[in-house]
Design an enzyme around this catalytic site. Structure first.
Site, short mmCIF file in Angstrom:
data_model
loop_
_atom_site.label_atom_id
_atom_site.label_comp_id
_atom_site.label_asym_id
_atom_site.label_seq_id
_atom_site.Cartn_x
_atom_site.Cartn_y
_atom_site.Cartn_z
N GLY A 110 -7.85 -5.73 13.56
CA GLY A 110 -8.34 -5.30 12.33
C GLY A 110 -9.85 -6.03 11.74
N GLY B 86 -12.19 -5.19 9.30
CA GLY B 86 -12.06 -4.84 7.74
C GLY B 86 -12.46 -5.86 6.79
N GLY C 174 -0.22 -8.52 7.55
CA GLY C 174 -0.39 -8.27 6.37
C GLY C 174 -0.57 -6.66 6.14
N HIS D 230 -5.72 -6.05 -14.00
CA HIS D 230 -6.49 -5.78 -12.58
C HIS D 230 -7.91 -5.13 -13.17
CE1 HIS D 230 -2.76 -6.22 -10.46
NE2 HIS D 230 -3.45 -6.44 -9.60
N LYS E 78 -8.68 0.16 -10.19
CA LYS E 78 -7.39 0.46 -9.72
C LYS E 78 -6.67 1.69 -9.91
CE LYS E 78 -2.90 -2.22 -9.14
NZ LYS E 78 -2.98 -2.11 -7.63
#
Lengths: 263, 263, 263, 263
Positions: free
Chosen positions: B21, B24, B89, B148, B152
């Protein structure tokens, strides 16, 4: 204690507690806290000059010593000799006097007696110190800001000094070197005190009581521990924790964390 | 570094790492972090559609999987079969898919292979959660405020939900009942969400990234834990911790705290 | 700027802006911010060594100077002579060089030209300073904690020094004497720097950028102002505010607060 | 002190003050605060059922009304008719009853009499509200977190509602639209109450008293206002400010900010 539970013959019998130094501010607060606890019974209040015999006569199982440095060692020796557990908040203990305690507890009279010497009964301060030592392993930077009322005479606070030592232990365990700091010009001392390699800042402010902030920093993040004592009544849960646990911890324990489950 | 490699004359030989990955945002950050670490060597960057064979061909000892939920289970199975440790992860793991992993690790190919599935690589978030569970035993009140950025989509955050669960476990262990709350009139829902009995508040604010505040209260005092993630780079120390420790933890570990010394 | 609004003949015509020091980090951020604003048009990027004639040739109405102390005074003189408003973030201005500016603005070429010299474009820092001066009148105690990244060379920050001066002005206006402080023993300097009678503490922590906390205390209460800069992009709203307002403030203005409505 | 009294040879003559509602907790605190102030003299303590005549007989120049909603309107009318300035902390005033006050103050007896109706005597709360209105103009995001002791019956607090209204006024003045918020999924109401378009969160925590945090956010930055009341004694500076200023503000003033220099 509620009448209902008092009538049960079993485990509900409250522990009998004496308070030494009952006339002081901490002592008076401790008396109230014991009286308010269902599982404890206040059986003796001892002031300056009162005979300790009253503690034994009242059948106390645990005594809380909140007297003065000049009296506490003799008090605890007497309590051990009479088989009474002791929870001690008085300061002034040295390595030497603690060693004397250990010997007495190892002797004939001391078998089974528990003594807790706790320089700080604030559970939050104990938690902050322990967590600080653990967190310190994982962050590049660590600093302490302690804040107290404007009448405090010394800076930084003893708790802040102990916390700095805990952070230093954590950093050493993780193999961390000095905290990063590029300061070249600080003519007025804004970077504060350095205790065990950790910068400590002391704020003195009317309206505050006793507060500690521990800040950790790494690339892109921050971790903060904060403890605020708004009132000396906040020490009482720690005192009661000591009273409830001391009988099941024979021998000498230094530090309230010895009775806490911090795993 | 594993004891085996430590015994080699050149103990400094870096661990060979592959990133799955790699294209990303998290994957690119992981590649940079591995490259910047003296004790690690980046030997393969795998993107969507690339053949995993390159991981084995490159001699990778550890692979970091930061792909997508639909791909991660197959990736990890392949890594186990090739004797490559995995630090994962990617989200989307279920109890069922974890059970499949455990079985494969117990099989012939899996012996000695370590797999870490970490839903959260932020060391500070892991610390906050663990400390929250411990502190919860000692305080009457506990509340969570998570904050946040304004983009979000869901509230509250998964980290806040996990922290509420941890606090609930701590309270249960200490025999604490519901948090005290006399609120009778709250027509607009200002008291927020209740998760596992703990009130959780979600702030959405431009300029913030990911922050969590846990507040505990008792008579006369307050204890606060706070974690601030200012940048996703803050996840990298956790990723690297996983890479460095996974070889010495054969079998499946869920949660970065399994590799941390939180005692 | 959107094509639709560009075609309207009226007020929607964007202001033409030049950036001096366009190759620096602040300059590059300013270029992006101008380009992203619908009501502004970036018409010239001037780097070190470029001829300022390009600013006039491009028809710039406002110029943003983000160059260096050795160049800014000449730049601004040139802009005034060419009837171009100036928004200046470069430091290094002295009372003497400011006086020269005032004279030039009062001369024939300077009529109607606006110049803003702003040592700090962070709107939050400007608000904190102004509010601190007002709040200072009402509290016995006042202290400043500034926090920056670990690579900062000087302590305390210039913003903290200015804030201390603002607090001192507020206290003087209210007839307040020195802050209460009983400290007798501070062997390691934990009480920090004293600037204009106000204690200032400087924290240096990896992961932080630029933060200021101002705390006021009175009997039974605390009042706190806090500003956090997480990124230098936070200066851009202040730069754009300057660009939009400078034409309607002919003459010299020192400090962004001169353009803000803080009543 | 008014210019008139300042011109008397003994400028130090203290202002004569009566307290209505002297037996209540706020009233008792006000009596102590007046007694402790060098420039004030407590000349009458009026309890429930006492005759107000005692206020005039004692020569009171200013009366502090800390009674109950059902009594306060009659009390203030009587004070106006007797030429005694009034500082009123009792709640329950309506637009209608305030209008009645204005008429009476415009009448023959009311000339020169000052009346302050203050729903909140906490200077810090007044500052927070005013500063919040100003700061709101400059930030995209704004949220409020109020925190109180666990025995509070309603949520959110009145102060938080007023602060939300102040923020909404500031945003409207700056032409700002709704706060940015992408939340799509919030099954448990973690985003809290929405008051005048502003999200408000209420924390209830043992050990706290009354606290308000106002957070503003923009790209790359945060601005925070915080007020902590640790004790109801924190209202007293506001009460005394009212007592000292009311004589020089004839007519009706609503809100302590009317006597403060917030420019």
């Amino acid at each position: 204690m509620s009448p209902a539970s008092a009538s049960t013959p079993s485990a509900a019998r409250p522990t009998r507690v004496a308070v030494l130094g009952a006339a002081g501010r901490m002592g008076a607060a401790a008396c109230r806290a014991v009286e308010d606890a269902d599982d404890l019974e206040l059986v003796a209040r001892i002031g300056r000059g009162d005979d300790l015999t009253a503690v034994a006569d009242a059948g106390a199982e645990v005594a809380i010593d909140l007297t003065v440095p000049s009296a506490t060692a003799d008090n605890v020796a007497w309590l051990i000799d009479h088989g009474i557990h002791a929870v001690v908040g008085t300061t002034g203990w040295t390595e030497e006097s603690l060693e004397g305690l250990r010997e007495r507890l190892a002797g004939a009279e001391g078998v089974g007696v528990g003594v807790l010497i706790a320089p700080n009964f604030a559970i939050g301060a104990v938690l902050a110190m322990r967590f600080a030592e653990v967190a310190a392993r994982y962050y590049d930077s660590a600093e302490i800001i302690e804040m107290h009322h404007e009448n405090k005479l010394d800076a930084p606070s003893g708790t802040a000094r102990h916390t700095a030592a805990a952070i230093a232990r954590g950093r050493a365990a993780a193999g961390l070197g000095p905290v990063p700091d590029a300061t070249e010009k600080d003519p007025d001392g804004a970077r504060g005190a350095v205790v065990d390699g950790i910068h400590v800042h002391a704020v003195r402010q009317r309206g505050l009581v006793a507060h500690e902030v521990v800040q950790f920093g790494g690339v892109g993040e921050q971790f903060v521990l904060r403890h605020d004592s708004f009132d000396r009544i906040s020490f009482m849960p720690g005192v009661l924790l000591g009273v409830r646990e001391v009988a099941s911890h024979p021998g000498l324990t230094v530090g309230l964390d010895g009775f806490m489950d911090l795993g």
